[in-house]
Design an enzyme around this catalytic site. Structure first.
Site, PDB file in Angstrom:
ATOM      1  N   LYS A 166      24.734  51.806  36.697  1.00 43.06           N
ATOM      2  CA  LYS A 166      23.868  52.243  35.611  1.00 43.06           C
ATOM      3  C   LYS A 166      23.738  53.756  35.649  1.00 43.06           C
ATOM      4  O   LYS A 166      24.022  54.370  36.684  1.00 43.06           O
ATOM      5  CB  LYS A 166      22.506  51.543  35.707  1.00 43.06           C
ATOM      6  N   LYS A 224      17.338  41.422  43.833  1.00 40.75           N
ATOM      7  CA  LYS A 224      16.231  41.195  44.757  1.00 40.75           C
ATOM      8  C   LYS A 224      15.913  39.714  44.877  1.00 40.75           C
ATOM      9  O   LYS A 224      15.845  38.991  43.882  1.00 40.75           O
ATOM     10  CB  LYS A 224      14.982  41.934  44.271  1.00 40.75           C
ATOM     11  N   GLU A 250       6.207  55.021  41.208  1.00 44.04           N
ATOM     12  CA  GLU A 250       6.895  55.605  42.351  1.00 44.04           C
ATOM     13  C   GLU A 250       6.108  56.822  42.832  1.00 44.04           C
ATOM     14  O   GLU A 250       5.553  57.563  42.013  1.00 44.04           O
ATOM     15  CB  GLU A 250       8.317  56.030  41.970  1.00 44.04           C
ATOM     16  N   ASP A 264      16.111  55.787  32.487  1.00 45.14           N
ATOM     17  CA  ASP A 264      16.453  55.502  33.884  1.00 45.14           C
ATOM     18  C   ASP A 264      15.807  54.224  34.393  1.00 45.14           C
ATOM     19  O   ASP A 264      16.422  53.484  35.163  1.00 45.14           O
ATOM     20  CB  ASP A 264      16.032  56.694  34.754  1.00 45.14           C
ATOM     21  N   HIS A 311      15.954  48.818  34.097  1.00 46.36           N
ATOM     22  CA  HIS A 311      15.358  47.895  35.062  1.00 46.36           C
ATOM     23  C   HIS A 311      14.260  47.015  34.462  1.00 46.36           C
ATOM     24  O   HIS A 311      14.327  45.792  34.521  1.00 46.36           O
ATOM     25  CB  HIS A 311      14.771  48.667  36.248  1.00 46.36           C
TER      26      HIS A 311
END
Length: 485
Positions: A157, A191, A225, A244, A249
């Site tokens: 990505k 995950k 984050e 991003d 995601h």
């Protein structure tokens, strides 16, 4: 495909793995350590070779590549490599430089690796290169004959930066590879805890009947984050948090949370249902988006002093289908925030009965029932509910039940997201990889925001973003930071 001693795990056919960008940061941090851990766990093919590649200006000898690989494995694997494990791995490493007009060293290295294996091994080409290099690498694979029927390609990505670029990149890829050979990688989808959302929903009669608009008021997908851009200005200035993190995601996690029950747990069924969710998403309304930029961003090396790139994004989106009509999905992610977390929270509607007055919970808002899925590795799932406090009065207090992966299962052989996805690519299982039509649809629904983004609002590092993010979610509130850990 060969059966392993574990009846539930398959071992891939013999492979030559060609790692483009082998001298780069991604290969060092993720790909080489991941390949080593797969080998140490007995999950690599019974026979394989790994050929590193980079432009001729960064060419390495085989010994230099092995030395770099050992440094990467030592630095980024949880346990240092043992001597025997490392010797068995490094003897399978070689290097072949390649430029678009001079691929001969790479072709020689791949040819030597395939002759050493014998037979007709598969090829897995991992493009661990900057997005701008994807087209030239794909064309190199097509022009040299490395892109045959037995070849698969992993593409990193971000896959495009808008609808036009995503379509152009898909056209370039499809000129060389069939869609069945293309593996667009998103480590979030590898995950264990994200995969467990499927098990939680579809294997338990406790949850699936209430996983809908009749019982759920809203859903939050929150990935704050604590780090800043960490010297990645050249990349981040071209992308920003929305491209991003949100498109790449969080929209993918939304697809898993919101999908209808698939006919089977196979790649086609799972990806069909995710694309159905994306098809039902309404275009992103810029009026329901908050873009932020942490104070001090302009002082980061390489950042334009006038930059309007967002380091924070919060937005509300809707999925216009019978299951979710009217239920807002609130997504949030950003840099330099107060915690590092990865959570999905499903907030349930309060029951219609008013038998418990406000005084029953000490004047505190009950907050309602919440199902919390923490999908940071190793992850946990918690249900929050109200219970009576001991004593003669009817007073309610919040309580919770929690399942923690770390407390419940042996984690010694747990695979990190990248490792799981590399293994799946060798096996040819596309279940957890994104499909061309799904990628294009997500850029399509993002177009209104990309065309007319609201201005960025400043926020203090260590905070939770601009105050208007709280206004966006009203009358609800963000589960983080006040939710239970």
């Amino acid at each position: 495909m060969q059966d392993s001693p574990d009846d539930h795990v398959n071992v891939p056919d013999d492979h030559v793995v060609v790692l483009f960008g082998a001298t780069g940061d991604l290969a060092r941090r993720k790909v080489l350590p991941g390949l080593f851990r797969l080998a140490r766990s007995g999950l690599m093919p019974r026979d394989y070779r790994i050929v590193g590649s980079a432009p001729a200006g960064a060419a390495l000898s085989d010994e230099e590549f092995r030395s770099r690989a050992k440094e990467a494995v030592t630095a980024f694997c949880p346990e240092p490599p043992g001597d025997a494990d490392w010797r068995a791995f490094e003897e399978r490493l070689s290097f072949g430089a390649a430029d678009p007009g001079a691929p001969e060293p790479l072709l020689a290295a791949v040819g030597n690796a395939e002759r050493a294996l014998g037979g007709s091994p598969r090829r897995l080409c991992h493009l661990a290169v900057p997005p701008a290099a994807f087209p030239s690498m794909v064309e190199l694979l097509g022009g040299t004959g490395l892109a045959g029927d037995r070849t698969r390609v992993i593409v990193e990505k971000p896959f495009g930066t808008d609808l036009a670029s995503a379509r152009a990149l898909n056209a370039t890829v499809h000129a060389v590879f069939d869609e069945s050979q293309v593996f667009r990688i998103d480590h979030f989808l590898g995950k264990e805890s994200v995969d467990n959302i499927l098990a939680l929903r579809f294997a338990n009669g406790l949850f699936e009947p209430v996983w809908n608009r009749r019982h759920i008021s809203h859903v939050q997908i929150d990935v704050p984050e604590t780090l800043g851009i960490e010297g990645r200005a050249s990349f981040f200035e071209q992308t920003g948090t929305f491209r991003d993190m949100i498109v790449t995601h969080l929209f993918q996690v939304l697809g898993i949370v919101a999908m209808e029950p698939p006919a089977a747990l196979d790649a086609r069924s799972l990806r069909d249902e995710k694309v159905e969710v994306f098809s039902a998403m309404r275009p992103v309304d810029p009026a329901r988006v908050v873009r932020g930029q942490y104070e001090g961003y302009h002082a980061e090396p390489g950042v334009d002093p006038e930059s309007g790139t967002e380091t924070f994004a919060a937005l509300a989106v809707t999925v216009d289908n019978p299951r979710w009509a009217g239920v807002p999905f609130f997504l949030r992610s950003g840099k330099s925030l107060g915690q590092r977390r990865q959570t999905v929270t499903l907030h349930f509607k309060r029951p219609p009965s008013h038998m418990f007055p406000a005084s029953a919970h000490g004047g505190r808002p009950s907050g309602g029932n919440v199902l919390v899925i923490d999908f940071d590795d190793p992850g946990w799932i918690a249900a929050r509910f109200l219970a009576k406090e001991p004593g003669p009065a009817m007073r309610l207090s919040p309580a919770r039940m929690t399942f923690r992966y770390a407390d419940s299962f042996q984690q010694a052989n747990e695979l990190e997201g990248y490792e799981r996805l590399i293994l799946d690519a060798m096996l040819g299982d596309q279940s957890l990889f994104t499909r061309a039509d799904g990628i294009e649809r997500l850029w399509e629904v993002s177009a209104p925001l990309l065309d007319a983004p609201p201005p960025v609002e400043p926020y203090a590092p260590g905070s939770w973003g601009p105050p208007s993010a709280d206004e966006l979610i009203a009358p609800y509130a963000w589960y983080l930071p006040d939710g239970d850990d």
